[in-house]
Enzyme design. Structure first.
Site, PDB file in Angstrom:
ATOM      1  N   SER A 207      24.078 -26.722  33.128  1.00  0.00           N
ATOM      2  CA  SER A 207      22.730 -26.767  33.696  1.00  0.00           C
ATOM      3  C   SER A 207      22.692 -25.996  35.015  1.00  0.00           C
ATOM      4  O   SER A 207      22.992 -24.804  35.029  1.00  0.00           O
ATOM      5  CB  SER A 207      22.280 -28.225  33.855  1.00  0.00           C
ATOM      6  N   GLU A 337      17.768 -28.570  23.557  1.00  0.00           N
ATOM      7  CA  GLU A 337      17.893 -28.835  24.988  1.00  0.00           C
ATOM      8  C   GLU A 337      16.706 -29.636  25.536  1.00  0.00           C
ATOM      9  O   GLU A 337      16.870 -30.583  26.291  1.00  0.00           O
ATOM     10  CB  GLU A 337      17.981 -27.506  25.759  1.00  0.00           C
ATOM     11  N   HIS A 431      19.863 -31.527  26.053  1.00  0.00           N
ATOM     12  CA  HIS A 431      20.537 -31.074  27.266  1.00  0.00           C
ATOM     13  C   HIS A 431      21.577 -32.102  27.701  1.00  0.00           C
ATOM     14  O   HIS A 431      21.316 -33.302  27.707  1.00  0.00           O
ATOM     15  CB  HIS A 431      19.473 -30.910  28.355  1.00  0.00           C
TER      16      HIS A 431
END
Length: 521
Positions: A207, A337, A431
């Protein structure tokens, strides 16, 4: 996969071990056959006049410094991840520039210098730490790697560009990125004392950590400090200076100050309050922010800046021109995600809502709809919205980074497709789902809230071993598949092999290629 065949040192938990660094002696401890050193300062406390300024050198100390407990983390507001994992927030303080080292043996009997892996945590540049329990480096050290995690300044303390207020503050929008560089310089100067090889360093992150890894490929001061890189769910994200100027003005108004001196004098709690107010206003009307900036992640008030000082004005162009030539790369994203963020944001309103969303990011709405229909036949509008935001924020920037670097180094790409069973399956392949697999921690009960209790241990071993084998010699292998195939260099040939990690892992040629081609032209 192990980096060395030597047997681990025979030490009991709690036994102390001492190493000497350039700043003084550190006393760590053995935990499960792995030596851990925590809370090591790699730069001076960024307080007082050093607030918003690049990291300064750490001061040496006398005697042995206790390195058995983690240091304070960067100041931050309460995070959704703390709530999700049901844990307590870690203590924070502006004196936060610490790193942590896990090593199989600071003085290996065979004298071998071991590969080093440096983890850069995620959290949207406003939350997280290198000492989070989900980033435990034990499994990497057990496999013969010297593992390092680090803190860096977050939010306004790390990414508030003050150059529009005072030209003397040039570069202030990237001091959090410079903290990462300072930590890598510490690794270069000290990691040999922990049994690591400073000439064999792999950086990796997820990330915001992946975006940091990607941008470090362009930062001139970082050149030569690492030799391989892994970018998990994040590409070359950096705001343009004009957007940074607008964000800074908005933050100063929220903080009730006009000058840098007034900002430096504010208690850190006031900075956090202003940050919270800014974030709340953006989340209340994200459409307006996207229209102003053209970025679907502009609700993040603090991100690195393409300032032309620390980060090039065109980061993707810099990579394409060879800013990180010779740095082999693994880059990838998760299948779904956006499902993590969809739990926190309102759903779109049918097909009209989807078309409105697309109109924010492309002029060819009909072409986009055709591409998504080809790649996602029979998908619901909600599924298409998730695919769109997954692509725009994560997959396409990752693919663009892969293409840019493939001209200058060996690049491998992956997609993580395994779907979590947690929350009734609502998260899917969202995610951050891959992190417990990378760290081979799927059996840790604290992580079951994210992945469920029955995540496949074999998949975790395969992903973790692929990351370790990449750090060991740059030739990652995957159980059952052999060596991970690389992307062809630009114009060198057809095909785009992507490793798809799932209960049954395999290689696919350009999965979801219609949408990739639509966005990349």
């Amino acid at each position: 996969m192990t980096a060395t065949e030597s047997a681990p040192a025979a030490h009991g938990d709690g036994d102390h071990v001492v190493v000497t660094t350039t700043h003084g002696a550190l006393r760590g401890e053995w935990r499960g056959g792995v030596a851990r050193f925590a809370g090591i300062p790699f730069a001076a406390p960024p307080v007082g006049d050093l607030r918003f300024r690049p990291p300064a050198p750490a001061s040496p100390w006398e005697g042995e410094r206790d390195a058995t407990a983690f240091g304070a983390v960067s100041p931050q507001n309460p995070s959704m991840m703390d709530a999700l994992f049901g844990g307590e927030a870690e203590p924070w303080d502006e004196d936060c520039l610490h790193l942590n080292v896990w090593t199989p043996d600071p003085a290996p009997a065979d004298g071998a210098a071991r590969p080093v892996m440096v983890w850069i945590h995620g959290g949207g540049f406003e939350m997280g730490s290198g000492s989070s329990p989900i980033y435990d480096g034990t499994r990497f050290a057990e496999d013969g790697v010297v593992f390092v995690s680090l803190n860096y300044r977050l939010g306004s303390l790390g990414f508030l560009d003050l150059s529009s207020v005072d030209p003397a503050e040039s570069g202030s929008g990237n001091v959090g990125l410079l903290d990462q560089v300072a930590a890598l310089e510490w690794v270069r100067d000290n990691i040999a004392s922990f049994g690591g090889d400073p000439r064999d360093v792999t950086i990796f992150g997820e990330s915001a950590g992946s975006m940091s890894v990607s941008l470090l490929l362009t930062v001139e001061r970082a050149a030569g400090l690492f030799h391989r890189a892994i970018a998990q769910s994040g590409g070359l994200m950096a705001k343009q200076p004009e957007h940074a100027t607008a964000d800074t003005a908005e933050f100063l108004a929220a903080a009730g100050v006009e000058t840098v001196a007034e900002l430096r004098a504010l208690p850190v709690e006031e900075l956090l309050k202003a940050h919270a107010a800014l974030s709340a206003a953006r989340l209340a009307d994200p459409q307006a922010v996207i229209e102003r900036t053209g970025s679907p992640v502009a609700f993040l008030a603090f991100t690195p800046v393409a300032d032309g000082v620390v980060v090039p004005s065109d980061p993707l162009g810099a990579v394409a021109a060879g800013s990180a030539a010779g740095v082999d790369l693994i880059v990838g994203t998760n299948l779904e995600e956006w499902k993590l963020f969809a739990m926190l944001t309102p759903a779109i309103d049918g097909d009209d809502g989807l078309r409105s969303r697309l109109a924010l990011v492309t002029e060819d709405v009909d072409g986009a709809i055709a591409a998504y229909a080809e790649d996602h036949p029979g998908a619901t509008t909600a599924d298409l919205d998730c695919a769109l935001l997954t692509d725009v924020v994560f997959r396409i920037p990752a693919s663009e980074l892969a293409d840019a670097q493939a001209a200058h180094a060996t690049v491998r790409q992956y997609r993580f497709d395994w779907r979590s069973t947690a929350w009734g399956g609502m998260l899917g392949a969202a995610h951050a789902i891959e992190i417990p697999f990378v760290f081979d921690m799927v059996s840790d009960h604290r992580i079951h809230v994210l992945i469920g209790p029955d995540a496949p241990a074999g998949l975790a071993a395969a992903v973790h071993d692929a990351w370790v084998s990449f750090a060991v010699d740059g030739a990652p292998t995957i159980a059952g598949l052999g060596e991970w195939p690389a992307l062809p260099a630009p114009r060198a040939g057809d095909g785009r092999p992507v490793v798809v990690f799932d209960a049954e892992t395999g290689v696919q040629d350009d999965p979801q290629g219609a949408t990739r081609r639509f966005w990349t032209g």
